[in-house]
Motif scaffolding. Structure first.
Motif, PDB file in Angstrom:
ATOM      1  N   ASP A 268       0.830  -1.207   0.000  1.00  0.00           N
ATOM      2  CA  ASP A 268       0.000   0.000   0.000  1.00  0.00           C
ATOM      3  C   ASP A 268       0.863   1.255   0.000  1.00  0.00           C
ATOM      4  O   ASP A 268       0.573   2.225  -0.718  1.00  0.00           O
ATOM      5  CB  ASP A 268      -0.903   0.019   1.235  1.00  0.00           C
ATOM      6  N   GLU A 269       1.910   1.254   0.817  1.00  0.00           N
ATOM      7  CA  GLU A 269       2.771   2.441   0.924  1.00  0.00           C
ATOM      8  C   GLU A 269       3.450   2.737  -0.406  1.00  0.00           C
ATOM      9  O   GLU A 269       3.584   3.907  -0.798  1.00  0.00           O
ATOM     10  CB  GLU A 269       3.821   2.230   2.023  1.00  0.00           C
ATOM     11  N   GLU A 270       3.878   1.700  -1.117  1.00  0.00           N
ATOM     12  CA  GLU A 270       4.517   1.912  -2.419  1.00  0.00           C
ATOM     13  C   GLU A 270       3.508   2.442  -3.439  1.00  0.00           C
ATOM     14  O   GLU A 270       3.832   3.309  -4.264  1.00  0.00           O
ATOM     15  CB  GLU A 270       5.146   0.603  -2.903  1.00  0.00           C
ATOM     16  N   ALA A 271       2.282   1.942  -3.383  1.00  0.00           N
ATOM     17  CA  ALA A 271       1.247   2.429  -4.296  1.00  0.00           C
ATOM     18  C   ALA A 271       0.924   3.892  -4.027  1.00  0.00           C
ATOM     19  O   ALA A 271       0.772   4.701  -4.959  1.00  0.00           O
ATOM     20  CB  ALA A 271      -0.005   1.573  -4.174  1.00  0.00           C
ATOM     21  N   LEU A 272       0.817   4.260  -2.754  1.00  0.00           N
ATOM     22  CA  LEU A 272       0.528   5.650  -2.402  1.00  0.00           C
ATOM     23  C   LEU A 272       1.656   6.576  -2.850  1.00  0.00           C
ATOM     24  O   LEU A 272       1.416   7.682  -3.356  1.00  0.00           O
ATOM     25  CB  LEU A 272       0.306   5.773  -0.894  1.00  0.00           C
ATOM     26  N   ALA A 273       2.895   6.125  -2.692  1.00  0.00           N
ATOM     27  CA  ALA A 273       4.035   6.927  -3.142  1.00  0.00           C
ATOM     28  C   ALA A 273       4.007   7.116  -4.662  1.00  0.00           C
ATOM     29  O   ALA A 273       4.320   8.199  -5.173  1.00  0.00           O
ATOM     30  CB  ALA A 273       5.342   6.260  -2.721  1.00  0.00           C
ATOM     31  N   ALA A 274       3.600   6.084  -5.387  1.00  0.00           N
ATOM     32  CA  ALA A 274       3.505   6.176  -6.846  1.00  0.00           C
ATOM     33  C   ALA A 274       2.406   7.146  -7.271  1.00  0.00           C
ATOM     34  O   ALA A 274       2.541   7.859  -8.272  1.00  0.00           O
ATOM     35  CB  ALA A 274       3.250   4.798  -7.445  1.00  0.00           C
ATOM     36  N   MET A 275       1.304   7.186  -6.525  1.00  0.00           N
ATOM     37  CA  MET A 275       0.247   8.153  -6.816  1.00  0.00           C
ATOM     38  C   MET A 275       0.781   9.573  -6.729  1.00  0.00           C
ATOM     39  O   MET A 275       0.454  10.441  -7.550  1.00  0.00           O
ATOM     40  CB  MET A 275      -0.909   7.966  -5.832  1.00  0.00           C
TER      41      MET A 275
END
Length: 329
Positions: A268-275
């Motif tokens: 989740d944290e990696e996805a949020l950073a990509a957003m």
């Protein structure tokens, strides 16, 4: 050129879908940012399906499937099950052709996706993913009302519609004088991955194919490894609802098994950073599950040094609170 393992699916079906969708679906841009290229060490081409009608690639498959139905089936109406993006797509497609639609959704579906389904005119029916099976709920409605099911990924017409994303990537890359040699695709049931990978591998030789799933819930990667359809052990929760469906698709699995596909996972944290990176460098709004491929790229989970990489920003339907969290982290 039909895929023998999936009747009526293949490049011919994808090209036919492209004809049906011409003027009905958006030819979304293929974006590039030199700053993003510098971050990952390769040339990155981002297909911005977050700018598609309904904010997701899903309308391509839903509309192609609906347009392929006969008039009697359309008049009877359609039913589907979805975490949200496919539901919105079916609702929009049904409104376009003037037929009723019912969308079966998990009770914790993001509010924006529920509201959008209703705006397009669909009836929403909720189920508990902990205790109920969404396909069984949809089947009861189908039998009671005489409707036609358009599933999110287990329909060759849906897969062909999603394959037009890959067809457009190939056309747009060539317009830029580029030939992708790596592709990353967000994956849940596998309809988008099967369609895009089929199209791009037909157009370009020697592609490195990657699917991206939530960490700990990589059902399609496990399906590819075992040769049988796998499910998630429980609902994943977290923010990547768009790619958190309960089970891999049998038909997409059959297609992906014909290609050498590597499974990647992101948190989740990696996805949020990509957003946040998508907002800052590409100027687009991408929802968490749709940012998974970009997240894998940014986290260095695929070797793309000196390569030309294509990926799909597959949707932009994100709740404001989640988006604020992504931008503030």
């Amino acid at each position: 050129m039909t895929d023998d393992t999936v009747p009526s699916f293949g490049m011919d079906a994808i090209r036919e879908a492209a004809k049906r969708l011409a003027g009905r679906a958006v030819r979304t841009p293929l974006l590039n940012s030199p700053m993003l290229d510098d971050l990952v060490g390769g040339r990155v081409l981002v297909k911005a399906e977050c700018l598609q009608l309904t904010g997701s690639f899903k309308v391509r498959g839903a509309l192609n499937a609906l347009l392929a139905l006969d008039e009697d089936a359309r008049r009877g109406g359609i039913v589907t099950y979805s975490a949200g993006n496919h539901g919105q797509a079916v609702a929009a497609a049904a409104r376009r052709v003037g037929c009723p639609a019912v969308v079966v959704m998990p009770r914790d579906a993001p509010r924006i996706k529920v509201d959008n389904c209703r705006w397009w005119g669909a009836e929403t029916v909720f189920y508990d993913p902990e205790t109920e099976d969404r396909e069984e709920v949809a089947e009861k409605i189908l039998q009671a009302r005489g409707m036609t099911l358009i599933p999110p990924f287990e329909d060759p017409r849906v897969m062909a519609g999603q394959g037009t994303v890959g067809l457009e990537i190939a056309e747009q890359a060539r317009e830029l004088g580029l030939s992708p040699d790596t592709v990353l695709v967000n994956c849940s049931g596998g309809g988008l991955a099967a369609g895009v990978i089929t199209a791009l591998n037909h157009e370009f030789e020697g592609l490195a194919n990657h699917i991206v799933e939530p960490a700990g819930f990589d059902k399609m990667a496990r399906s590819l490894a075992t040769g049988r359809v796998c499910s998630n052990p429980r609902p994943p929760g977290g923010v990547m609802d768009a790619i958190s469906g309960p089970v891999a698709g049998a038909r997409p699995l059959a297609v992906l098994s014909r290609h050498e596909v590597t499974g990647l996972t992101v948190t989740d944290e990696e996805a949020l950073a990509a957003m946040s990176v998508a907002h800052r460098l590409l100027k687009i709004v991408v929802e968490p599950g749709a940012a998974a491929s970009l997240a894998a790229l940014l986290a260095g989970k695929a070797d793309v040094q000196g390569r030309t990489v294509a990926l799909v920003a597959s949707g932009g339907n994100v709740d404001p609170a989640v988006y604020r969290r992504a931008l503030s982290d």
